[in-house]
Design an enzyme around this catalytic site. Structure first.
Site, short mmCIF file in Angstrom:
data_model
loop_
_atom_site.label_atom_id
_atom_site.label_comp_id
_atom_site.label_asym_id
_atom_site.label_seq_id
_atom_site.Cartn_x
_atom_site.Cartn_y
_atom_site.Cartn_z
N HIS A 159 4.01 4.99 -1.52
CA HIS A 159 4.39 3.59 -1.62
C HIS A 159 4.99 3.27 -2.99
CE1 HIS A 159 3.90 -0.76 -1.53
NE2 HIS A 159 3.24 -0.77 -0.40
N GLU A 262 9.44 3.40 0.40
CA GLU A 262 8.23 4.17 0.73
C GLU A 262 8.52 5.28 1.73
OE1 GLU A 262 6.43 -0.29 0.55
OE2 GLU A 262 5.30 1.15 1.78
O1 TA6 Z 1 4.50 -1.60 2.09
C1 TA6 Z 1 4.64 -2.93 2.32
C2 TA6 Z 1 3.28 -3.56 2.55
O2 TA6 Z 1 2.68 -3.05 3.68
C3 TA6 Z 1 3.42 -5.07 2.57
O3 TA6 Z 1 3.16 -5.60 3.83
C4 TA6 Z 1 2.45 -5.57 1.50
O4 TA6 Z 1 1.24 -5.91 2.01
C5 TA6 Z 1 2.39 -4.37 0.59
O5 TA6 Z 1 2.40 -3.26 1.43
C6 TA6 Z 1 1.29 -4.32 -0.43
O6 TA6 Z 1 0.06 -4.09 0.13
P1 TA6 Z 1 -1.26 -4.16 -0.78
O7 TA6 Z 1 -2.40 -3.83 0.13
O8 TA6 Z 1 -1.10 -3.14 -1.88
O9 TA6 Z 1 -1.31 -5.55 -1.34
#
Ligand code: TA6
Length: 288
Positions: A159, A262
């Protein structure tokens, strides 16, 4: 395991253990907490990764920025709303296995396994090995081994939060014509036309794509290229202003300095491994 003048292991933010790498071609940092790459700076470049100045640096919490590892599920766990978002390996300490220096490249290898602390959410026995090679390119390899006697299904994502001068003046090329699930619109399936530009909350899972992507940053005047192997989904995320205000560890206006790309296998492209089988997902990041 340190290497004088090249690799130093010390206490970083929040007292969390980190490995600091300095070579002629690049510097970098990876925390044992979540096997979390927090910095990679090719020589002469600004950091390629964004890290929030409001990030928490604590056991049980994910670092906001760098490259969190999402595993064994992505986002919310479908059958358990109480389970931690993006799985449990980004919030736990990994084992530092080895560090090898080869010319101007330094590889750091860490591992984590399924056990009593993970079975509450994930019954499978598994071993994850993460190998990160810091050089003029950054290579991320996540190896998943099914060490149990049952087949296992899992999702995974590297990510990455890329540091950009201004997300509204950046664009991502390489997904033209690719279908995606739009998380801001009830996961409705849509098709990308042309380059991606951030003009509002952007949260998309691009499907069935092994494409390399090019992030063009008009402010920092650079291009970040993400190539990948054994990955069939790519998630692109920027929370925009309103959503950013709901993320206490992100903080005001920092959303403009980040854009996530990601490398992943999620949703309809979740992976299945038979007992004894293994899978490696790889991302190779470069800057020009
Ligand atoms: O990768 C995108 C995502 O899934 C978004 O929906 C957002 O929630 C982000 O990840 C961050 O997630 P987190 O749990 O680190 O706040």
């Amino acid at each position: 395991m340190g290497i004088p003048g090249v690799v130093r292991i010390s206490a970083g933010n929040g007292g969390l253990a980190k490995v600091h790498i300095t070579t002629p071609t690049a510097s970098g940092e990876i925390y044992l907490h979540g096997a979390h790459v927090a910095s990679w700076k090719p020589a002469g470049q600004e950091d390629v990764f964004f890290v929030s100045s409001n990030s928490l640096w604590q056991d049980g919490h994910a670092i906001r920025g760098g490259v969190p590892i999402c595993f064994p599920w992505f986002g919310d766990k479908a059958d358990d709303p109480h389970a931690p978002a993006h799985g449990f390996v980004r919030t736990k300490e990994w084992k530092l296995e080895k560090i090898t220096a080869n010319g101007a490249a330094v590889s750091v290898e860490l591992s984590t396994e399924g056990g009593p602390d993970t079975r509450e959410w994930f019954a499978a026995d598994f071993r994850l090995v993460y190998r990160v090679t810091f050089s003029s390119e950054l290579t991320l390899e996540l190896i998943m081994v099914n060490t149990g006697n049952q087949p296992v299904r899992f999702e995974e994502a590297l990510h990455a939060y890329h540091n950009v001068g201004d997300a509204t003046r950046a664009s991502i090329a390489g997904l033209d014509g690719v279908h995606y699930l739009d998380k801001t619109d009830s996961f409705r399936e849509k098709m990308q036309i042309g380059d991606i530009r951030v003009t509002s909350e952007t949260d998309r899972v691009y499907l069935n794509t092994a494409q390399a992507l090019r992030l063009t940053d008009l402010v920092l005047q650079r291009r970040i290229t993400v190539r990948k192997e054994n990955s069939l989904t790519t998630v692109v995320w920027n929370p925009w202003r309103e959503k950013a205000l709901t993320l206490s560890d992100l903080g005001k206006d920092q959303w403009q300095r980040m854009l996530c790309i990601e490398t992943s296998n999620v949703g309809p492209f979740a992976l299945h491994l038979a007992p004894g089988e293994e899978h490696t997902v790889k991302a190779i990041i470069s800057v020009a």
